[in-house]
Design a protein around this motif. Structure first.
Motif, PDB file in Angstrom:
ATOM      1  N   ALA A  27      30.495 101.381  23.853  1.00 53.39           N
ATOM      2  CA  ALA A  27      31.133 100.995  24.997  1.00 53.39           C
ATOM      3  C   ALA A  27      30.719  99.972  25.861  1.00 53.39           C
ATOM      4  O   ALA A  27      31.424  99.273  26.800  1.00 53.39           O
ATOM      5  CB  ALA A  27      31.359 102.292  25.789  1.00 53.39           C
ATOM      6  N   GLY A  28      29.232  99.790  26.126  1.00 46.80           N
ATOM      7  CA  GLY A  28      28.714  98.567  26.776  1.00 46.80           C
ATOM      8  C   GLY A  28      28.630  97.334  26.254  1.00 46.80           C
ATOM      9  O   GLY A  28      28.227  96.219  26.596  1.00 46.80           O
ATOM     10  N   CYS A  29      29.284  97.346  24.891  1.00 45.77           N
ATOM     11  CA  CYS A  29      29.503  95.877  24.015  1.00 45.77           C
ATOM     12  C   CYS A  29      30.856  95.246  24.497  1.00 45.77           C
ATOM     13  O   CYS A  29      31.716  96.017  24.595  1.00 45.77           O
ATOM     14  CB  CYS A  29      28.924  95.967  22.597  1.00 45.77           C
ATOM     15  SG  CYS A  29      27.627  96.739  22.394  1.00 45.77           S
ATOM     16  N   SER A  30      30.946  94.130  24.262  1.00 42.99           N
ATOM     17  CA  SER A  30      32.250  93.300  24.159  1.00 42.99           C
ATOM     18  C   SER A  30      32.914  93.373  22.787  1.00 42.99           C
ATOM     19  O   SER A  30      32.044  93.755  21.732  1.00 42.99           O
ATOM     20  CB  SER A  30      31.774  91.739  24.556  1.00 42.99           C
ATOM     21  OG  SER A  30      31.187  91.256  23.509  1.00 42.99           O
ATOM     22  N   LEU A  31      34.080  93.141  22.480  1.00 45.64           N
ATOM     23  CA  LEU A  31      34.632  93.004  21.292  1.00 45.64           C
ATOM     24  C   LEU A  31      33.925  91.955  20.541  1.00 45.64           C
ATOM     25  O   LEU A  31      33.661  91.954  19.120  1.00 45.64           O
ATOM     26  CB  LEU A  31      36.262  92.536  21.651  1.00 45.64           C
ATOM     27  CG  LEU A  31      36.860  93.973  22.031  1.00 45.64           C
ATOM     28  CD1 LEU A  31      38.375  93.113  22.172  1.00 45.64           C
ATOM     29  CD2 LEU A  31      37.022  94.537  20.686  1.00 45.64           C
ATOM     30  N   ARG A  32      33.374  90.729  21.168  1.00 48.66           N
ATOM     31  CA  ARG A  32      32.850  89.785  20.164  1.00 48.66           C
ATOM     32  C   ARG A  32      31.238  90.277  19.769  1.00 48.66           C
ATOM     33  O   ARG A  32      31.279  90.131  18.665  1.00 48.66           O
ATOM     34  CB  ARG A  32      32.503  88.457  21.185  1.00 48.66           C
ATOM     35  CG  ARG A  32      32.217  87.327  20.411  1.00 48.66           C
ATOM     36  CD  ARG A  32      32.071  86.041  21.161  1.00 48.66           C
ATOM     37  NE  ARG A  32      33.429  85.747  21.746  1.00 48.66           N
ATOM     38  CZ  ARG A  32      34.431  84.788  20.931  1.00 48.66           C
ATOM     39  NH1 ARG A  32      34.000  84.638  19.685  1.00 48.66           N
ATOM     40  NH2 ARG A  32      35.491  84.689  21.364  1.00 48.66           N
ATOM     41  N   GLU A  33      30.619  91.019  20.445  1.00 48.68           N
ATOM     42  CA  GLU A  33      29.545  91.557  19.948  1.00 48.68           C
ATOM     43  C   GLU A  33      29.640  92.474  18.914  1.00 48.68           C
ATOM     44  O   GLU A  33      28.584  92.439  18.099  1.00 48.68           O
ATOM     45  CB  GLU A  33      28.742  92.357  21.229  1.00 48.68           C
ATOM     46  CG  GLU A  33      28.239  91.258  22.335  1.00 48.68           C
ATOM     47  CD  GLU A  33      27.756  91.835  23.618  1.00 48.68           C
ATOM     48  OE1 GLU A  33      26.992  91.387  24.251  1.00 48.68           O
ATOM     49  OE2 GLU A  33      28.552  92.895  23.963  1.00 48.68           O
ATOM     50  N   VAL A  34      30.721  93.529  19.113  1.00 47.70           N
ATOM     51  CA  VAL A  34      31.080  94.349  18.031  1.00 47.70           C
ATOM     52  C   VAL A  34      31.177  93.807  16.712  1.00 47.70           C
ATOM     53  O   VAL A  34      30.712  94.097  15.829  1.00 47.70           O
ATOM     54  CB  VAL A  34      32.271  95.263  18.765  1.00 47.70           C
ATOM     55  CG1 VAL A  34      32.473  96.333  17.316  1.00 47.70           C
ATOM     56  CG2 VAL A  34      31.710  96.333  19.776  1.00 47.70           C
ATOM     57  N   ALA A  35      32.072  92.753  16.952  1.00 44.18           N
ATOM     58  CA  ALA A  35      32.798  91.962  15.788  1.00 44.18           C
ATOM     59  C   ALA A  35      31.281  91.633  15.065  1.00 44.18           C
ATOM     60  O   ALA A  35      31.163  91.427  13.781  1.00 44.18           O
ATOM     61  CB  ALA A  35      33.319  90.791  15.971  1.00 44.18           C
ATOM     62  N   HIS A  36      30.412  90.990  15.816  1.00 38.81           N
ATOM     63  CA  HIS A  36      29.263  90.290  15.198  1.00 38.81           C
ATOM     64  C   HIS A  36      28.238  91.491  14.791  1.00 38.81           C
ATOM     65  O   HIS A  36      27.808  91.116  13.623  1.00 38.81           O
ATOM     66  CB  HIS A  36      28.487  89.569  16.456  1.00 38.81           C
ATOM     67  CG  HIS A  36      27.098  88.650  15.853  1.00 38.81           C
ATOM     68  ND1 HIS A  36      25.952  89.490  15.936  1.00 38.81           N
ATOM     69  CD2 HIS A  36      26.839  87.828  15.234  1.00 38.81           C
ATOM     70  CE1 HIS A  36      24.862  88.777  15.598  1.00 38.81           C
ATOM     71  NE2 HIS A  36      25.686  87.579  15.153  1.00 38.81           N
ATOM     72  N   ASP A  37      28.103  92.380  15.354  1.00 39.81           N
ATOM     73  CA  ASP A  37      27.052  93.460  15.092  1.00 39.81           C
ATOM     74  C   ASP A  37      27.778  94.199  13.702  1.00 39.81           C
ATOM     75  O   ASP A  37      26.633  94.359  12.801  1.00 39.81           O
ATOM     76  CB  ASP A  37      26.848  94.576  15.804  1.00 39.81           C
ATOM     77  CG  ASP A  37      26.247  94.076  17.374  1.00 39.81           C
ATOM     78  OD1 ASP A  37      25.510  92.940  16.924  1.00 39.81           O
ATOM     79  OD2 ASP A  37      26.047  94.758  18.272  1.00 39.81           O
ATOM     80  N   TYR A  38      28.942  94.326  13.464  1.00 37.63           N
ATOM     81  CA  TYR A  38      29.571  95.076  12.190  1.00 37.63           C
ATOM     82  C   TYR A  38      29.926  93.965  11.276  1.00 37.63           C
ATOM     83  O   TYR A  38      30.505  94.453  10.374  1.00 37.63           O
ATOM     84  CB  TYR A  38      30.634  95.973  12.731  1.00 37.63           C
ATOM     85  CG  TYR A  38      30.172  97.028  13.571  1.00 37.63           C
ATOM     86  CD1 TYR A  38      30.005  98.422  12.651  1.00 37.63           C
ATOM     87  CD2 TYR A  38      29.696  97.171  14.783  1.00 37.63           C
ATOM     88  CE1 TYR A  38      29.508  99.542  13.474  1.00 37.63           C
ATOM     89  CE2 TYR A  38      29.531  98.450  15.317  1.00 37.63           C
ATOM     90  CZ  TYR A  38      29.285  99.571  14.709  1.00 37.63           C
ATOM     91  OH  TYR A  38      28.720 100.736  15.196  1.00 37.63           O
ATOM     92  N   ASN A  39      29.813  92.751  11.813  1.00 33.22           N
ATOM     93  CA  ASN A  39      30.214  91.831  10.677  1.00 33.22           C
ATOM     94  C   ASN A  39      31.952  91.966  10.384  1.00 33.22           C
ATOM     95  O   ASN A  39      32.060  91.935   9.205  1.00 33.22           O
ATOM     96  CB  ASN A  39      29.609  91.546   9.197  1.00 33.22           C
ATOM     97  CG  ASN A  39      29.715  90.261   8.535  1.00 33.22           C
ATOM     98  OD1 ASN A  39      30.150  89.349   9.318  1.00 33.22           O
ATOM     99  ND2 ASN A  39      29.345  90.378   7.413  1.00 33.22           N
ATOM    100  N   PHE A  40      32.602  92.033  11.413  1.00 31.51           N
ATOM    101  CA  PHE A  40      34.027  92.247  11.215  1.00 31.51           C
ATOM    102  C   PHE A  40      34.824  91.443  11.681  1.00 31.51           C
ATOM    103  O   PHE A  40      34.608  90.785  12.636  1.00 31.51           O
ATOM    104  CB  PHE A  40      34.036  93.842  12.088  1.00 31.51           C
ATOM    105  CG  PHE A  40      35.006  94.803  11.502  1.00 31.51           C
ATOM    106  CD1 PHE A  40      34.750  95.574  10.286  1.00 31.51           C
ATOM    107  CD2 PHE A  40      36.398  94.827  11.622  1.00 31.51           C
ATOM    108  CE1 PHE A  40      35.631  96.374   9.598  1.00 31.51           C
ATOM    109  CE2 PHE A  40      37.484  95.774  11.077  1.00 31.51           C
ATOM    110  CZ  PHE A  40      36.987  96.333  10.046  1.00 31.51           C
TER     111      PHE A  40
END
Length: 154
Positions: A27-40
Motif C-alpha cells: 500500500a505504501g508503494c506506487s504502481l511503478r514500484e509494484v510493476a518493477h518489484d513483481y516484474n509485471f
C-alpha cells in the motif's frame, strides 16, 4: 505488537486486511514500484486499477494507499500473485496508441475519439497499450482489418 508482562512474552498480531488500509507494505508503494518489484507490465496494473474504480489519468508514482482503498489494493495484489506475468503481457497489444496511429496513418485525435466512443480507459494517454480485445475492436472500428485475422480466438 502487544507485551504481556506476566509471561514476559511478546504476542505479535497482524491483520492482513489492515495492512492494505495503511501506508506500509504494498500500500505504501506506487504502481511503478509494484510493476518493477513483481516484474509485471505497468500498463496491466494501471488498467486493472482503473477497472477497480480509479479514474484516468493515473499517476504511476503516487502511493497505492493514496489512490485505492484496502479492498482495491488487496484485489490488485491478488491479481498480480495469481496471474502469470507472461499471460499479463499477452493480454495487452504490442503497440501503444501513438504507434497504432502512426502504423495505420490515422491521426491520434481520431484514435482518441474512437476510444472515447468505445468507452476505453486510456490511463497512460498516447502511451496506453490497449487490452487485446480493445485493440481488435479499435481495428474493427477503423475498418482496417478483421479482428479474427489477428486474434482468431476472439
Amino acid at each position: 505488537a502487544s507485551y504481556d508482562e506476566e509471561d514476559d512474552e511478546q504476542d505479535v498480531t497482524y491483520d492482513t486486511y489492515d495492512a492494505f488500509q495503511e501506508d506500509y507494505g504494498v500500500a505504501g508503494c506506487s504502481l511503478r514500484e509494484v510493476a518493477h518489484d513483481y516484474n509485471f507490465p505497468l500498463e496491466y496494473l494501471v488498467s486493472s486499477a482503473c477497472q477497480l474504480g480509479l479514474s484516468p489519468p493515473v499517476d504511476t508514482e503516487k502511493k497505492l494507499s493514496a489512490m485505492l482503498n484496502g479492498d482495491q489494493i488487496y484485489a490488485l495484489l491478488e491479481a498480480i500473485t495469481t496471474l502469470d506475468k507472461a499471460e499479463a503481457y499477452d493480454r495487452l497489444s504490442d503497440d501503444t496508441l501513438e504507434e497504432i496511429a502512426e502504423e495505420y496513418d490515422v491521426s491520434i485525435a481520431h484514435i482518441f475519439e474512437l476510444c472515447a466512443d468505445l468507452d476505453f480507459d486510456l490511463p497512460m494517454g498516447v502511451q496506453t497499450h490497449l487490452r487485446v480485445q480493445e485493440y481488435a475492436r479499435l481495428l474493427e472500428e477503423l475498418e482496417l482489418a478483421s479482428p479474427s485475422k489477428f486474434f482468431p480466438e476472439l
